[in-house]
Design an enzyme around this catalytic site. Structure first.
Site, mmCIF file in Angstrom:
data_model
loop_
_atom_site.group_PDB
_atom_site.id
_atom_site.type_symbol
_atom_site.label_atom_id
_atom_site.label_comp_id
_atom_site.label_asym_id
_atom_site.label_seq_id
_atom_site.Cartn_x
_atom_site.Cartn_y
_atom_site.Cartn_z
ATOM 1 N N HIS A 55 0.844 -1.211 0.000
ATOM 2 C CA HIS A 55 0.000 0.000 0.000
ATOM 3 C C HIS A 55 0.872 1.251 0.000
ATOM 4 O O HIS A 55 1.499 1.583 1.011
ATOM 5 C CB HIS A 55 -0.913 0.005 1.227
ATOM 6 C CG HIS A 55 -1.917 1.117 1.237
ATOM 7 N ND1 HIS A 55 -3.268 0.906 1.361
ATOM 8 C CD2 HIS A 55 -1.772 2.461 1.130
ATOM 9 C CE1 HIS A 55 -3.905 2.065 1.341
ATOM 10 N NE2 HIS A 55 -3.010 3.038 1.195
ATOM 11 N N HIS A 57 1.323 5.367 -2.191
ATOM 12 C CA HIS A 57 0.768 6.332 -3.157
ATOM 13 C C HIS A 57 1.922 6.935 -3.952
ATOM 14 O O HIS A 57 2.507 7.936 -3.526
ATOM 15 C CB HIS A 57 -0.009 7.438 -2.430
ATOM 16 C CG HIS A 57 -1.217 6.931 -1.711
ATOM 17 N ND1 HIS A 57 -2.495 7.137 -2.173
ATOM 18 C CD2 HIS A 57 -1.339 6.201 -0.574
ATOM 19 C CE1 HIS A 57 -3.351 6.558 -1.339
ATOM 20 N NE2 HIS A 57 -2.671 5.990 -0.358
ATOM 21 N N GLN A 150 -9.534 9.707 -4.542
ATOM 22 C CA GLN A 150 -9.100 10.445 -3.338
ATOM 23 C C GLN A 150 -10.179 11.374 -2.791
ATOM 24 O O GLN A 150 -10.318 11.540 -1.599
ATOM 25 C CB GLN A 150 -7.834 11.247 -3.668
ATOM 26 C CG GLN A 150 -7.329 12.141 -2.552
ATOM 27 C CD GLN A 150 -6.680 11.370 -1.413
ATOM 28 O OE1 GLN A 150 -5.570 10.902 -1.536
ATOM 29 N NE2 GLN A 150 -7.400 11.232 -0.303
ATOM 30 N N HIS A 208 -9.658 2.116 0.669
ATOM 31 C CA HIS A 208 -9.334 2.873 1.879
ATOM 32 C C HIS A 208 -10.618 2.874 2.699
ATOM 33 O O HIS A 208 -11.570 3.588 2.366
ATOM 34 C CB HIS A 208 -8.944 4.310 1.540
ATOM 35 C CG HIS A 208 -7.551 4.475 1.035
ATOM 36 N ND1 HIS A 208 -7.115 3.926 -0.135
ATOM 37 C CD2 HIS A 208 -6.482 5.145 1.564
ATOM 38 C CE1 HIS A 208 -5.833 4.243 -0.317
ATOM 39 N NE2 HIS A 208 -5.435 4.981 0.688
ATOM 40 N N GLU A 211 -10.794 4.996 7.438
ATOM 41 C CA GLU A 211 -9.531 5.572 7.922
ATOM 42 C C GLU A 211 -9.856 6.836 8.716
ATOM 43 O O GLU A 211 -9.658 7.960 8.256
ATOM 44 C CB GLU A 211 -8.599 5.897 6.739
ATOM 45 C CG GLU A 211 -7.221 6.395 7.176
ATOM 46 C CD GLU A 211 -6.349 6.859 6.019
ATOM 47 O OE1 GLU A 211 -6.827 6.893 4.866
ATOM 48 O OE2 GLU A 211 -5.182 7.209 6.269
ATOM 49 N N ASP A 307 2.548 3.336 2.746
ATOM 50 C CA ASP A 307 1.474 4.305 2.480
ATOM 51 C C ASP A 307 1.987 5.592 1.824
ATOM 52 O O ASP A 307 1.526 5.954 0.751
ATOM 53 C CB ASP A 307 0.696 4.635 3.761
ATOM 54 C CG ASP A 307 -0.703 5.188 3.485
ATOM 55 O OD1 ASP A 307 -1.090 5.251 2.300
ATOM 56 O OD2 ASP A 307 -1.410 5.544 4.440
ATOM 57 N N TRP A 313 0.964 13.461 3.541
ATOM 58 C CA TRP A 313 0.496 12.616 4.642
ATOM 59 C C TRP A 313 1.643 12.046 5.469
ATOM 60 O O TRP A 313 1.428 11.443 6.511
ATOM 61 C CB TRP A 313 -0.380 11.468 4.100
ATOM 62 C CG TRP A 313 -1.586 11.981 3.407
ATOM 63 C CD1 TRP A 313 -2.759 12.365 3.992
ATOM 64 C CD2 TRP A 313 -1.753 12.209 1.997
ATOM 65 N NE1 TRP A 313 -3.632 12.815 3.043
ATOM 66 C CE2 TRP A 313 -3.048 12.720 1.811
ATOM 67 C CE3 TRP A 313 -0.946 12.024 0.887
ATOM 68 C CZ2 TRP A 313 -3.554 13.055 0.556
ATOM 69 C CZ3 TRP A 313 -1.434 12.357 -0.369
ATOM 70 C CH2 TRP A 313 -2.730 12.870 -0.530
#
Ligand SMILES: [Zn+2]
Length: 410
Positions: A55, A57, A150, A208, A211, A307, A313
């Protein structure tokens, strides 16, 4: 290629491992060297299948600080800052940054990556860029791409059409973000929509899911019901599920029955979950991580992802799964000796199950000759010393080689 004297998968015995025409052909002690064969001295170290980041991005990677750093550390500020940065995306920009991160990953022993790609973009720039990169880098890494909305499916203009378009253009996995949709009802509808889309195009699913530190965020039960009724469980993954860390035990007990029936996979992202989680708490502060220990004990498949690598993030990150496992075992209370020894499963075999690549993965005769040599004898010491991946080997070819740093004390 012949790799001499290694401990395969933490086993006590030392063996040699031979790779012929890109496949493992022998794993036993005392294999004789063939004429002109490349020999790697395993030095009685640990040989594992390559690491998997299940996982991440890659479209957002290496954008930390652009246009601003995320000073609150919340998921929502991250989404706001990314939607600003997104306005200046070009294909070249995405490919350059993603490639840089993939090369870090390869240096750290990763060969399989599942990357979410933001498709809430009318031009699908990031999706097209990463599809090209997937092809360009296929000799280094297997890239699985998730159509990730997103900013929502029902809560973003033409969200459904963009999801279907991304799938048609060749993305491998259908994603979702039900807890971010405007309403719970939109969240449920988005799960029904994305499961039907995956079923129609015969795609994997990775959502997702929940979360958020909100115990009322319960889209997981909707996803698990869909997975169960469509009999797609082993092809479906729930990422994050951090709300489960805030569910009450009575509800969770009931939920686990469905989770087991559905066969769903889970991905936790310990670094980013502990960083973004608990941000609205004063004290006590929640950890923001799903129930990894309990899921694992119930026989439910859980893997770990990094992630985010230097983006809105997560300002830190180096594409190294040892960072992820270290945080994971601490924050989930999985620090017993055998738990530590076995914790490599979260970034190897369990992750292979999540990615649905088990038949092509693992150090076994007949499988692709993919493996990594770590600079310690077992995984407990690997974590302790945060050691280097000495060799990253793919189809019997050395992808990356690291010479350990040497410290002299005076
Ligand atoms: Zn994510």
């Amino acid at each position: 290629m012949l790799i001499k004297n290694v401990h395969v998968n933490n086993q006590a015995d030392l063996v040699d491992v031979q790779i012929t025409d890109g496949q493992f052909t022998a794993i036993k002690a005392g294999i004789k060297v063939r004429p002109n064969e490349q020999v790697i001295d395993g030095q009685e170290k640990l040989l594992l299948p390559p690491f998997i980041d299940s996982h991440v991005h890659l479209d957002a990677t290496l954008t930390a600080g652009q246009p601003e750093y995320n000073e609150t550390g919340t998921l929502f500020d991250g989404i706001r800052i990314w939607s600003e940065r997104k306005k200046s995306l070009t294909k070249e920009d995405v490919k350059r940054r993603a490639k840089q991160t993939i090369m870090k990953m390869v240096g750290h022993g990763i060969q399989h990556v599942r990357s979410h790609v933001d498709v809430t973009d009318p031009h699908l720039i990031a999706a097209q860029a990463l599809l090209e990169l997937k092809h360009d880098l296929k000799d280094q890494v297997d890239l699985q791409l998730v159509a990730f909305p997103q900013e929502g499916i029902l809560s973003f203009p033409n969200g459904k059409q963009l999801m279907e378009q991304a799938v048609k253009e060749g993305l491998d996995v259908v994603g979702g973000i039900p807890h971010f949709e405007f309403s719970t009802e939109y969240g449920w509808q988005s799960v029904h929509f994305l499961m039907a889309l995956a079923d129609k195009y015969d795609k994997l699913v990775d959502v997702h899911c929940d979360e958020i530190d909100d115990p009322m965020s319960r889209h997981l039960e909707v996803l698990a019901t869909e997975a169960y009724e469509r009999q797609m469980g082993d092809r479906v993954t729930a990422s994050h599920t951090t709300a489960m860390g805030s569910y009450n035990d009575a509800y969770t007990y009931k939920l686990f029955r469905l989770l087991k029936m559905s066969g769903l996979n889970f991905v936790a992202n310990p670094l980013v979950n502990v960083h973004l989680g608990g941000r609205f708490d004063t004290y006590p502060k929640r950890r923001g991580v799903t129930r990894v220990k309990e899921l694992d004990a119930a026989g439910i498949n859980v893997s770990f992802g990094e992630d985010d690598v230097q983006d809105p993030w997560n300002p830190l990150g180096d594409g190294n799964m040892l960072d992820v496992v270290s945080m994971g075992v601490y924050v989930t209370h999985m620090m017993g000796y055998s738990q530590l020894q076995n914790s490599y499963k979260f970034v190897t075999t369990n992750a292979a199950k999540t990615l649905h690549i088990e038949d092509q993965y693992g150090i076994e005769v007949g499988k692709p000759g993919d493996c990594i040599l770590l600079n310690e004898q077992n995984f407990y010491q690997t974590l302790n010393r945060h050691v280097e991946v000495l060799y990253n080997i793919r189809h019997g070819r050395v992808l990356a080689e690291t010479i350990p740093a040497h410290t002299t004390l005076h």
